[in-house]
Design an enzyme around this catalytic site. Structure first.
Site, short mmCIF file in Angstrom:
data_model
loop_
_atom_site.label_atom_id
_atom_site.label_comp_id
_atom_site.label_asym_id
_atom_site.label_seq_id
_atom_site.Cartn_x
_atom_site.Cartn_y
_atom_site.Cartn_z
N TYR A 8 12.90 6.38 21.33
CA TYR A 8 11.64 5.91 21.39
C TYR A 8 10.69 6.53 22.44
O TYR A 8 9.85 6.03 23.18
CB TYR A 8 11.65 4.37 22.09
CG TYR A 8 12.86 3.41 21.19
CD1 TYR A 8 11.88 2.92 19.67
CD2 TYR A 8 14.02 3.16 21.09
CE1 TYR A 8 12.55 2.40 19.30
CE2 TYR A 8 14.36 2.04 20.77
CZ TYR A 8 14.35 1.77 18.93
OH TYR A 8 14.60 0.78 18.08
N GLU A 36 14.56 11.88 13.41
CA GLU A 36 16.08 10.60 13.89
C GLU A 36 17.13 10.66 13.15
O GLU A 36 18.10 10.36 14.22
CB GLU A 36 15.31 9.34 13.83
CG GLU A 36 13.68 8.89 14.25
CD GLU A 36 12.94 7.90 13.13
OE1 GLU A 36 12.48 6.86 14.26
OE2 GLU A 36 13.39 7.48 12.33
N HIS A 40 15.39 -1.45 12.64
CA HIS A 40 14.34 0.00 12.90
C HIS A 40 14.45 0.58 11.88
O HIS A 40 15.19 0.84 11.12
CB HIS A 40 14.35 0.90 14.41
CG HIS A 40 13.91 2.04 13.82
ND1 HIS A 40 12.98 2.33 14.33
CD2 HIS A 40 14.11 2.96 13.29
CE1 HIS A 40 12.57 3.38 14.32
NE2 HIS A 40 12.62 4.30 13.67
N LYS A 92 20.15 -3.72 15.02
CA LYS A 92 19.65 -3.33 16.19
C LYS A 92 20.34 -4.12 16.87
O LYS A 92 21.06 -4.77 16.14
CB LYS A 92 17.99 -3.55 16.56
CG LYS A 92 16.93 -2.40 16.22
CD LYS A 92 15.56 -3.53 16.61
CE LYS A 92 14.72 -2.35 16.52
NZ LYS A 92 12.99 -2.94 16.35
N ASN A 115 14.15 -7.86 16.25
CA ASN A 115 12.85 -7.47 14.53
C ASN A 115 14.52 -7.18 14.12
O ASN A 115 13.94 -6.93 12.39
CB ASN A 115 12.18 -7.27 14.87
CG ASN A 115 11.48 -5.97 14.81
OD1 ASN A 115 12.34 -5.16 15.50
ND2 ASN A 115 10.57 -5.23 14.98
#
Length: 151
Positions: free
Chosen positions: A52, A129, A118, A12, A115
């Protein structure tokens, strides 16, 4: 489990900005996974909303999309034995404070909204994905270490 299972892992914007891309790639390589796709992407809002889509009704969705579009991400596909489940274990819990030391999130992150990575949560979502992020396809090759990694 087939040794050719694939997972989608994305560093990310916080991981890219903090210079953690190499360390994250190294962990997957050292574990024995084979990198079959990699690119640096500045994702559009529309692309991220597709990625998402399952979270669309959540209160944090607008902030997530804004954050994910705030900088480049590194999109990757890794191949190997039980890649989806093992990849998620390597990342650690979604909340970094609940992640064990030694996991990517446990070592590098403190906040859920920052975080680092992903990771696909199931084989089906991984394939979806992978198609979304790599419509051009993947690179297939024989890895010279396979006989030393797999029985």
């Amino acid at each position: 489990m087939s040794k050719t299972e694939r997972t989608y892992i994305m560093v990310k914007p916080d991981g890219v900005q903090r210079g953690l891309v190499g360390a994250i790639i190294a962990r997957f390589e050292q574990r024995g996974f084979k990198l079959i796709a990699l690119k640096l992407v500045q994702a559009t809002t529309e692309h991220l909303e597709l990625h998402y889509a399952d979270l669309k009704g959540k209160p944090f969705f607008p902030g997530l999309i804004k954050y994910m579009a705030s900088g480049p991400v590194v999109a990757m596909v890794w191949e190997g034995l039980d890649a989806v489940k093992t990849g998620r274990v390597m990342l650690g819990a979604t909340n970094p404070l609940a992640s064990a030391p030694g996991t990517i999130r446990g070592d590098y992150a403190l906040a859920v909204g920052r975080n680092i990575c992903h990771g696909s949560d199931a084989v089906d979502s991984a394939e979806k994905e992978i198609k979304l992020w790599f419509p051009e396809g993947l690179t297939q090759y024989s890895h010279s270490q396979e006989n030393w990694i797999f029985e």
